[in-house]
Design an enzyme around this catalytic site. Structure first.
Site, short mmCIF file in Angstrom:
data_model
loop_
_atom_site.label_atom_id
_atom_site.label_comp_id
_atom_site.label_asym_id
_atom_site.label_seq_id
_atom_site.Cartn_x
_atom_site.Cartn_y
_atom_site.Cartn_z
N ARG A 184 23.77 -2.18 -57.33
CA ARG A 184 23.91 -0.75 -57.62
C ARG A 184 22.69 0.05 -57.21
O ARG A 184 22.80 1.03 -56.48
CB ARG A 184 24.13 -0.59 -59.12
N THR A 185 21.54 -0.35 -57.72
CA THR A 185 20.35 0.44 -57.46
C THR A 185 20.01 0.44 -55.99
O THR A 185 19.66 1.47 -55.41
CB THR A 185 19.17 -0.10 -58.29
N LYS A 243 8.17 -18.73 -47.59
CA LYS A 243 7.21 -19.53 -46.83
C LYS A 243 5.81 -19.45 -47.46
O LYS A 243 4.83 -19.92 -46.89
CB LYS A 243 7.11 -19.02 -45.39
N ARG A 249 11.78 -3.58 -56.21
CA ARG A 249 12.23 -4.13 -57.49
C ARG A 249 11.68 -5.54 -57.60
O ARG A 249 11.75 -6.31 -56.64
CB ARG A 249 13.75 -4.14 -57.58
N HIS A 295 11.96 1.68 -65.12
CA HIS A 295 12.95 1.91 -64.06
C HIS A 295 13.05 3.43 -63.95
O HIS A 295 14.02 4.04 -64.40
CB HIS A 295 14.28 1.28 -64.47
#
Lengths: 286, 193, 312
Positions: free
Chosen positions: C63-64, C91, C113, C141
């Site tokens: 969604r975000t 890696k 995020r 958020h």
């Protein structure tokens, strides 16, 4: 349970009622199943008609109905040991009119269905009032919280995993926090299972001489202290079941002085004994 | 001519700028009335005509024009507000972006005659941005331009269809149109910088 | 006439905590203009042509990420979704190296995020590009709080003085944290409702009222903001079962009727129907859950625009 048609006089007794500050020679007048008057003399002068049953206590104690907040009625699951009927009859015999039954039945009283079963059965067959104590964790396994809220709505008055401690400190913290919503007490079976593991008696010279594995008093003291700290952290209400160690008593006394919400009960069967401290949980259970 | 004080942050001193009032409220009203007549004359009425003001001065002017048209013709013309901040051509060279204001055109512009309304016509860049913005909203049959002041110095090939006043200016000058609705009073001022 | 708008003070938006009331209002006012754009047939403006936006997501999100991606595309930027599994992180490349690489590729704005709180703040210090926090651990958020505030503004035209209840897992919710900061800064009266295991009582501003009972907490509320109950939480003993959670903290029509008539119901999604909210409420006219999704694009466009517009 109350007999509405009961008219009764108990005279020549020693009446004790802490709530009224009564402790001495006395008599009771009961009408329609309710105590109408308490007399502070032997009561031989009470006038009554033939509908009144008269009991001469002969100097024995006359007490309010006692409450035992820690009983095991064993039903459902262990009816061969005890049933709600026999357990409550024994309670009444001992002067107890209310009992709170621990959840270590089979199945464990960890959901509202079991709670409802016990309460319905107690209403139908019980000889005294029965209050249920629900399990803190599902199946008393110490892994996940049981549905305390739903059990509270079904009638549980407190929560305990009695017979087993909640070893996981995080879970105990959650239980004390969560129980606050419903204003109920968490009753702790205070025992560090790692310290007590395999033990059958108090650890000391005697256990050594008998060749039996002992349980150090710290198994209880540490558990009590942990629960007190968690009660202080969370503000939850804590009750320590069957305290049997001097260290435990000291910790509780100190916590009370500090204003932490903690209460405790002694182990009744150890009261007549004169020894200084006992670790009874495991020996009692087995 | 009078002296208008304004404060200058760097120096904590007052500077005096030269200001000249070009139009007072009566002049402005007469000019707007004439412009309304011209719009009606050119479009032969208000059929399919709508006014879209460019935020913010153009919006006030568009509403004034609509009021005049109503007085003259007895008919309402739809009035919308257009913000051009998102379509400016100088975003990549500006140090700071302009404020984004509301675009509110609550009617269909496709197939209509849209009269774009602005207070001052200068380089023509705002009008280019406004036309791009309009095109993203719909496809007008025709776009016309009405401005209260044309101060010259075009940088793009833009010409107004309806002009209140032509005011030749230098680059150092600045034309300011004030409206009653904005908390001042109706006037047009020429500032020397 | 090139008037200059009010500007944000910092090059990044890592938390509502760092924004002033004026800055939050600037973002909300700017979002109004973008909401207009989203209502048109052509939902795109040329404003940020030539800019590059990178979605750097270390935690799964649909969604975000989609919302940011659309917001960036509507502004005509080039958007790159930097997927973590395919990146060099596996890696053993360090977080900062990864971010520096992305910057070297020409990113103007990096949207991050991460499951650890503070990662956007760390990268913001190392990058010249603007950093937008799209959720960090249990911290913040910010764009969710901005879109929520915008949605409330749309209906009530104000936030000051409104009574707003946030219900559920406050402890782990970065949405709740950002919303608390945002709504308090804008002058709302914020209440928290949920089990004490999920509301860290001692850690919260004493001015914020805490309720453990929905029946008490929802009284006279203008806005009910539900939080998603994360299923994995119950294993850690925060509440016994989802059944019990629903019984005591689920939003039902009956409980909603205790709030102000017509009170607004919000949810950041994805919803657990039947756990924190019943369908009858989620699908009721009082619910603005889908408006929140639409407004999310407008609020994020505003943030992208305002961050691009401050090179001074």
């Amino acid at each position: 349970m109350m007999r509405k048609d009961l008219n009764l006089i108990i005279r020549n007794g020693h009446v004790i009622d802490p709530s009224q500050g009564i402790d001495g020679k006395g008599a009771l007048l009961v009408e329609g199943g309710k105590i109408k008057e308490v007399f502070q003399d032997s009561g031989f002068g009470i006038q009554a008609d033939s509908t009144y049953e008269i009991i001469d206590a002969g100097g024995l104690y006359v007490l309010p109905g006692l409450v035992d907040m820690h009983v095991h009625l064993r039903e459902p699951g262990y009816e061969y040991k005890e049933t709600i009927k026999t357990g409550t009859m024994a309670a009444v015999r001992g002067g107890f009119t209310s009992v709170c039954c621990m959840p270590n039945t089979k199945p464990v009283n960890d959901n509202e269905t079991v709670t409802e079963f016990i309460l319905r059965k107690a209403y139908a067959e019980g000889a005294c009032y029965v209050y249920t104590i629900g399990a803190i964790t599902k199946g008393q396994k110490g892994e996940e919280l049981a549905e305390m809220g739903m059990m509270r709505e079904a009638g549980c008055v407190a929560f305990s995993d009695d017979g087993l401690p909640v070893m996981n400190s995080l879970l105990m913290r959650r239980a004390l926090e969560y129980s606050k919503v419903f204003g109920v007490t968490i009753i702790s079976h205070a025992e560090d299972l790692n310290l007590s593991s395999g033990g059958v008696m108090n650890e000391g010279p005697l256990s050594l001489r008998l060749g039996l594995r002992g349980i150090p008093v710290e198994a209880e003291v540490i558990a009590i202290k942990r629960d007190i700290e968690l009660a202080a952290l969370t503000g939850g209400r804590l009750h320590i079941a069957h305290v049997s160690t001097a260290g435990g008593v000291r910790a509780i006394r100190e916590a009370k002085r500090d204003g932490i919400e903690v209460t405790a009960e002694p182990v009744r069967i150890t009261l007549p004994l004169q020894r200084k401290q006992y670790v009874i949980t495991i020996p009692m259970q087995r | 001519m009078y002296l208008k004080p304004f404060s200058c942050k760097q120096g904590e001193r007052f500077f005096y700028a030269m200001s000249k009032e070009l139009l007072d409220s009566k002049d402005m009203d007469r000019t707007i009335t004439r412009m309304a007549h011209e719009i009606l004359e050119k479009s032969r009425g208000v059929e399919r005509v709508c006014l879209v003001g460019i935020q913010r001065g153009g919006v006030y002017l568009a509403k004034r024009l609509a009021e005049k048209i109503k007085l003259i013709e007895g008919r309402d013309v739809p009035v919308g507000a257009l913000d051009i901040a998102l379509y400016r051509d100088d975003l990549n060279i500006r140090k700071e972006y302009p404020a984004v204001r509301q675009t509110d055109i609550p009617f269909e512009i496709t197939g209509q005659v849209v009269v774009l309304v602005d207070d001052v016509l200068f380089t023509g860049r705002s009008i280019r941005a406004a036309m791009d913005a309009l095109m993203d909203i719909g496809r007008p049959a025709r776009i016309e331009l009405a401005v209260l002041i044309d101060r010259g110095h075009r940088e793009l090939p833009v010409r107004a269809d309806f002009v209140g006043r032509n005011i030749p200016t230098s680059h150092e000058e600045n034309v300011e149109v004030e409206f009653l609705e904005d908390g001042g009073k109706d006037k047009v001022v020429l500032n020397q910088e | 006439m090139s008037e200059t708008g009010q500007q944000l003070r910092n090059k990044d938006i890592v938390g509502i905590k760092d924004l002033s009331c004026d800055e939050i209002e600037l973002i909300l006012n700017t979002a109004v203009g973008f909401r207009d754009v989203l209502r048109r047939d052509i939902k795109k403006v040329p404003t940020l042509r030539g800019k590059t936006v990178v979605n750097l997501f270390f935690e799964p999100s649909t969604r975000t990420r989609t919302s940011f991606e659309l917001a960036a595309k509507r502004l005509s930027t080039d958007v790159i979704n930097f997927s973590v599994s395919a990146s060099s992180m596996v890696k053993g490349e360090s977080l900062i190296d990864t971010a520096m690489t992305i910057q070297a590729l020409g990113a103007d704005i990096v949207i991050i995020r991460h499951s650890s709180s503070g990662v956007p703040h760390l990268l913001a210090r190392h990058l010249n590009a603007s950093v937008i926090n799209a959720g960090d651990g249990i911290n913040e958020h910010p764009t969710q709080a901005l879109l929520d505030a915008f949605t409330i503004m749309e209906k009530y035209s104000r936030i000051k003085g409104l009574k707003i209840a946030i219900v559920g897992d406050i402890l782990h919710s970065r949405v709740a944290k950002s919303n608390i900061y945002c709504l308090r800064t804008l002058g709302a009266e914020v209440r928290l409702i949920g089990p004490p295991t999920l509301i860290p009582e001692g850690l919260i501003d004493p001015d914020i009222e805490i309720f453990h009972s929905m029946e008490e907490g929802l009284r006279d509320i203008d806005v009910v903001m539900m939080l998603r109950i994360q299923m994995e939480r119950q294993d850690r003993g925060f509440f016994p079962t989802t059944d019990e959670y629903f019984r005591f903290w689920g939003l039902t029509l009956e409980r909603l009727s205790l709030a102000r008539p017509g009170a607004m119901v919000m949810h950041p999604g994805p919803m657990n129907r039947g756990i924190e909210i019943v369908s009858a409420v989620a699908d009721s006219p009082q619910s603005v859950i889908l408006e929140q999704v639409t407004n999310g694009i407008a609020a994020r466009m505003a943030v992208l625009y305002l961050l691009s517009g401050r090179r001074g």
